[in-house]
Design a protein around this motif. Structure first.
Motif, PDB file in Angstrom:
ATOM      1  N   LYS A  54       0.823  -1.212   0.000  1.00 16.57           N
ATOM      2  CA  LYS A  54       0.000   0.000   0.000  1.00 16.57           C
ATOM      3  C   LYS A  54       0.859   1.266   0.000  1.00 16.57           C
ATOM      4  CE  LYS A  54      -3.798  -2.309   2.305  1.00 16.57           C
ATOM      5  NZ  LYS A  54      -4.668  -2.361   3.453  1.00 16.57           N
ATOM      6  N   GLY A  55       1.959   1.226  -0.758  1.00 17.99           N
ATOM      7  CA  GLY A  55       2.818   2.385  -0.892  1.00 17.99           C
ATOM      8  C   GLY A  55       3.758   2.636   0.279  1.00 17.99           C
ATOM      9  N   ARG A  56       3.763   1.764   1.269  1.00 16.76           N
ATOM     10  CA  ARG A  56       4.644   1.931   2.430  1.00 16.76           C
ATOM     11  C   ARG A  56       5.712   0.842   2.429  1.00 16.76           C
ATOM     12  NH1 ARG A  56       1.572   1.437   7.615  1.00 16.76           N
ATOM     13  NH2 ARG A  56       3.680   1.611   8.389  1.00 16.76           N
ATOM     14  N   VAL A  57       6.941   1.225   2.772  1.00 17.44           N
ATOM     15  CA  VAL A  57       8.022   0.256   2.891  1.00 17.44           C
ATOM     16  C   VAL A  57       7.795  -0.547   4.170  1.00 17.44           C
ATOM     17  CG1 VAL A  57      10.502  -0.057   3.194  1.00 17.44           C
ATOM     18  CG2 VAL A  57       9.647   1.685   1.617  1.00 17.44           C
ATOM     19  N   LYS A  58       7.706  -1.870   4.022  1.00 17.72           N
ATOM     20  CA  LYS A  58       7.462  -2.750   5.163  1.00 17.72           C
ATOM     21  C   LYS A  58       8.730  -3.424   5.648  1.00 17.72           C
ATOM     22  CE  LYS A  58       3.750  -3.708   6.374  1.00 17.72           C
ATOM     23  NZ  LYS A  58       2.903  -3.233   7.414  1.00 17.72           N
ATOM     24  N   CYS A  59       9.692  -3.608   4.749  1.00 18.30           N
ATOM     25  CA  CYS A  59      10.900  -4.344   5.093  1.00 18.30           C
ATOM     26  C   CYS A  59      12.027  -3.950   4.144  1.00 18.30           C
ATOM     27  CB  CYS A  59      10.627  -5.845   4.980  1.00 18.30           C
ATOM     28  SG  CYS A  59      12.021  -6.893   5.384  1.00 18.30           S
ATOM     29  N   GLN A  60      13.214  -3.846   4.689  1.00 19.92           N
ATOM     30  CA  GLN A  60      14.399  -3.571   3.874  1.00 19.92           C
ATOM     31  C   GLN A  60      14.733  -4.797   3.029  1.00 19.92           C
ATOM     32  OE1 GLN A  60      16.384  -0.908   3.518  1.00 19.92           O
ATOM     33  NE2 GLN A  60      17.903  -1.956   2.273  1.00 19.92           N
ATOM     34  N   ARG A  61      15.040  -4.599   1.762  1.00 18.35           N
ATOM     35  CA  ARG A  61      15.488  -5.715   0.924  1.00 18.35           C
ATOM     36  C   ARG A  61      16.864  -6.131   1.427  1.00 18.35           C
ATOM     37  NH1 ARG A  61      18.894  -5.388  -2.864  1.00 18.35           N
ATOM     38  NH2 ARG A  61      18.548  -3.176  -3.235  1.00 18.35           N
ATOM     39  N   TYR A  62      17.014  -7.385   1.790  1.00 20.58           N
ATOM     40  CA  TYR A  62      18.281  -7.859   2.370  1.00 20.58           C
ATOM     41  C   TYR A  62      19.031  -8.780   1.415  1.00 20.58           C
ATOM     42  CZ  TYR A  62      15.077 -11.620   3.738  1.00 20.58           C
ATOM     43  OH  TYR A  62      14.129 -12.592   3.728  1.00 20.58           O
ATOM     44  N   TRP A  63      18.765  -8.704   0.144  1.00 25.26           N
ATOM     45  CA  TRP A  63      19.433  -9.503  -0.877  1.00 25.26           C
ATOM     46  C   TRP A  63      19.758  -8.595  -2.063  1.00 25.26           C
ATOM     47  CZ3 TRP A  63      14.352  -9.734   0.495  1.00 25.26           C
ATOM     48  CH2 TRP A  63      13.438  -9.251  -0.447  1.00 25.26           C
ATOM     49  N   ALA A  64      20.682  -9.036  -2.897  1.00 24.37           N
ATOM     50  CA  ALA A  64      21.000  -8.307  -4.130  1.00 24.37           C
ATOM     51  C   ALA A  64      19.823  -8.450  -5.094  1.00 24.37           C
ATOM     52  CB  ALA A  64      22.276  -8.864  -4.744  1.00 24.37           C
ATOM     53  N   PRO A  65      19.440  -7.389  -5.800  1.00 20.96           N
ATOM     54  CA  PRO A  65      18.226  -7.425  -6.614  1.00 20.96           C
ATOM     55  C   PRO A  65      18.283  -8.311  -7.859  1.00 20.96           C
ATOM     56  CG  PRO A  65      19.341  -5.325  -6.885  1.00 20.96           C
ATOM     57  CD  PRO A  65      20.073  -6.083  -5.810  1.00 20.96           C
ATOM     58  N   SER A  66      19.459  -8.539  -8.414  1.00 18.16           N
ATOM     59  CA  SER A  66      19.567  -9.315  -9.652  1.00 18.16           C
ATOM     60  C   SER A  66      20.469 -10.516  -9.451  1.00 18.16           C
ATOM     61  CB  SER A  66      20.147  -8.446 -10.770  1.00 18.16           C
ATOM     62  OG  SER A  66      19.352  -7.307 -10.980  1.00 18.16           O
ATOM     63  N   GLU A  67      20.205 -11.562 -10.225  1.00 18.15           N
ATOM     64  CA  GLU A  67      21.047 -12.757 -10.167  1.00 18.15           C
ATOM     65  C   GLU A  67      22.491 -12.396 -10.516  1.00 18.15           C
ATOM     66  OE1 GLU A  67      19.517 -15.981 -12.508  1.00 18.15           O
ATOM     67  OE2 GLU A  67      17.574 -15.926 -11.522  1.00 18.15           O
ATOM     68  N   GLY A  68      23.413 -12.903  -9.715  1.00 22.59           N
ATOM     69  CA  GLY A  68      24.834 -12.690  -9.963  1.00 22.59           C
ATOM     70  C   GLY A  68      25.401 -11.409  -9.373  1.00 22.59           C
ATOM     71  N   ASP A  69      24.537 -10.517  -8.919  1.00 21.47           N
ATOM     72  CA  ASP A  69      25.019  -9.260  -8.336  1.00 21.47           C
ATOM     73  C   ASP A  69      25.305  -9.438  -6.852  1.00 21.47           C
ATOM     74  OD1 ASP A  69      24.757  -7.913 -10.710  1.00 21.47           O
ATOM     75  OD2 ASP A  69      22.811  -7.025 -10.205  1.00 21.47           O
ATOM     76  N   PRO A  70      26.514  -9.086  -6.409  1.00 25.31           N
ATOM     77  CA  PRO A  70      26.786  -9.147  -4.973  1.00 25.31           C
ATOM     78  C   PRO A  70      26.315  -7.875  -4.272  1.00 25.31           C
ATOM     79  CG  PRO A  70      28.782  -8.586  -6.148  1.00 25.31           C
ATOM     80  CD  PRO A  70      27.701  -8.794  -7.180  1.00 25.31           C
ATOM     81  N   MET A  71      25.850  -8.035  -3.054  1.00 25.28           N
ATOM     82  CA  MET A  71      25.514  -6.901  -2.196  1.00 25.28           C
ATOM     83  C   MET A  71      26.591  -6.862  -1.121  1.00 25.28           C
ATOM     84  SD  MET A  71      22.036  -6.060  -0.052  1.00 25.28           S
ATOM     85  CE  MET A  71      22.215  -7.370   1.140  1.00 25.28           C
ATOM     86  N   GLU A  72      27.479  -5.874  -1.227  1.00 25.64           N
ATOM     87  CA  GLU A  72      28.591  -5.763  -0.287  1.00 25.64           C
ATOM     88  C   GLU A  72      28.094  -5.184   1.033  1.00 25.64           C
ATOM     89  OE1 GLU A  72      31.638  -6.870  -1.014  1.00 25.64           O
ATOM     90  OE2 GLU A  72      31.164  -7.305  -3.098  1.00 25.64           O
ATOM     91  N   LEU A  73      28.308  -5.913   2.125  1.00 27.88           N
ATOM     92  CA  LEU A  73      27.910  -5.435   3.442  1.00 27.88           C
ATOM     93  C   LEU A  73      29.085  -4.797   4.162  1.00 27.88           C
ATOM     94  CD1 LEU A  73      25.747  -8.472   4.537  1.00 27.88           C
ATOM     95  CD2 LEU A  73      24.938  -6.269   3.705  1.00 27.88           C
ATOM     96  N   LEU A  74      30.200  -5.483   4.154  1.00 24.17           N
ATOM     97  CA  LEU A  74      31.449  -5.005   4.744  1.00 24.17           C
ATOM     98  C   LEU A  74      32.567  -5.369   3.776  1.00 24.17           C
ATOM     99  CD1 LEU A  74      30.878  -6.352   8.376  1.00 24.17           C
ATOM    100  CD2 LEU A  74      30.686  -3.981   7.642  1.00 24.17           C
ATOM    101  N   ASP A  75      33.795  -5.010   4.098  1.00 27.40           N
ATOM    102  CA  ASP A  75      34.914  -5.329   3.205  1.00 27.40           C
ATOM    103  C   ASP A  75      35.019  -6.815   2.902  1.00 27.40           C
ATOM    104  OD1 ASP A  75      35.653  -2.690   2.998  1.00 27.40           O
ATOM    105  OD2 ASP A  75      37.128  -2.805   4.607  1.00 27.40           O
ATOM    106  N   ASP A  76      34.730  -7.654   3.893  1.00 28.22           N
ATOM    107  CA  ASP A  76      34.908  -9.097   3.705  1.00 28.22           C
ATOM    108  C   ASP A  76      33.595  -9.873   3.798  1.00 28.22           C
ATOM    109  OD1 ASP A  76      34.418  -8.754   6.404  1.00 28.22           O
ATOM    110  OD2 ASP A  76      35.833 -10.293   7.032  1.00 28.22           O
ATOM    111  N   PHE A  77      32.450  -9.206   3.621  1.00 25.18           N
ATOM    112  CA  PHE A  77      31.153  -9.853   3.808  1.00 25.18           C
ATOM    113  C   PHE A  77      30.219  -9.402   2.685  1.00 25.18           C
ATOM    114  CE2 PHE A  77      27.949 -10.874   7.483  1.00 25.18           C
ATOM    115  CZ  PHE A  77      27.565 -12.019   6.823  1.00 25.18           C
ATOM    116  N   ALA A  78      29.706 -10.365   1.893  1.00 27.80           N
ATOM    117  CA  ALA A  78      28.823 -10.029   0.774  1.00 27.80           C
ATOM    118  C   ALA A  78      27.744 -11.094   0.616  1.00 27.80           C
ATOM    119  CB  ALA A  78      29.618  -9.907  -0.517  1.00 27.80           C
ATOM    120  N   ILE A  79      26.616 -10.684   0.066  1.00 28.09           N
ATOM    121  CA  ILE A  79      25.501 -11.578  -0.224  1.00 28.09           C
ATOM    122  C   ILE A  79      25.259 -11.524  -1.726  1.00 28.09           C
ATOM    123  CG2 ILE A  79      23.067 -12.100   0.246  1.00 28.09           C
ATOM    124  CD1 ILE A  79      25.017 -12.117   2.739  1.00 28.09           C
ATOM    125  N   THR A  80      25.196 -12.685  -2.356  1.00 30.70           N
ATOM    126  CA  THR A  80      24.949 -12.758  -3.801  1.00 30.70           C
ATOM    127  C   THR A  80      23.660 -13.519  -4.044  1.00 30.70           C
ATOM    128  OG1 THR A  80      27.323 -12.778  -4.241  1.00 30.70           O
ATOM    129  CG2 THR A  80      25.888 -13.516  -6.021  1.00 30.70           C
TER     130      THR A  80
END
Length: 88
Positions: A36-62
């Motif tokens: 309903k137009g309101r953000v309910k939760c932060q996206r905690y994954w990378a949006p596209s396949e193969g893209d890493p989401m860097e959290l820290l220098d040595d910590f990433a989610i793909t």
């Protein structure tokens, strides 16, 4: 499987650190990121396949694979910390 309340932006790194430290194999999100137009939760994954989401220098989610169904979506993720990786 991990069940937690919504993930908010300031706690994203803490969320992943908790999952890593407890060796959580799966996460079930039972809400949409936006409703309903309101953000309910932060996206905690990378949006596209193969893209890493860097959290820290040595910590990433793909995002390895996305399977979309009419009522839900399954995302296969890999968490990497240093030289170690885990499938979630």
């Amino acid at each position: 499987m991990s069940k937690s309340s919504q993930v908010l932006p300031p706690f994203l790194i803490d969320f992943w650190r908790m999952l890593w430290e407890h060796n959580v194999p799966a996460v079930a999100m039972v809400t949409n990121c936006e409703e309903k137009g309101r953000v309910k939760c932060q996206r905690y994954w990378a949006p596209s396949e193969g893209d890493p989401m860097e959290l820290l220098d040595d910590f990433a989610i793909t995002t390895d694979k996305i399977e979309e169904f009419p009522e839900y979506t399954i995302r296969h993720l890999t968490a990497r910390r240093g030289s170690e990786s885990r499938n979630i």
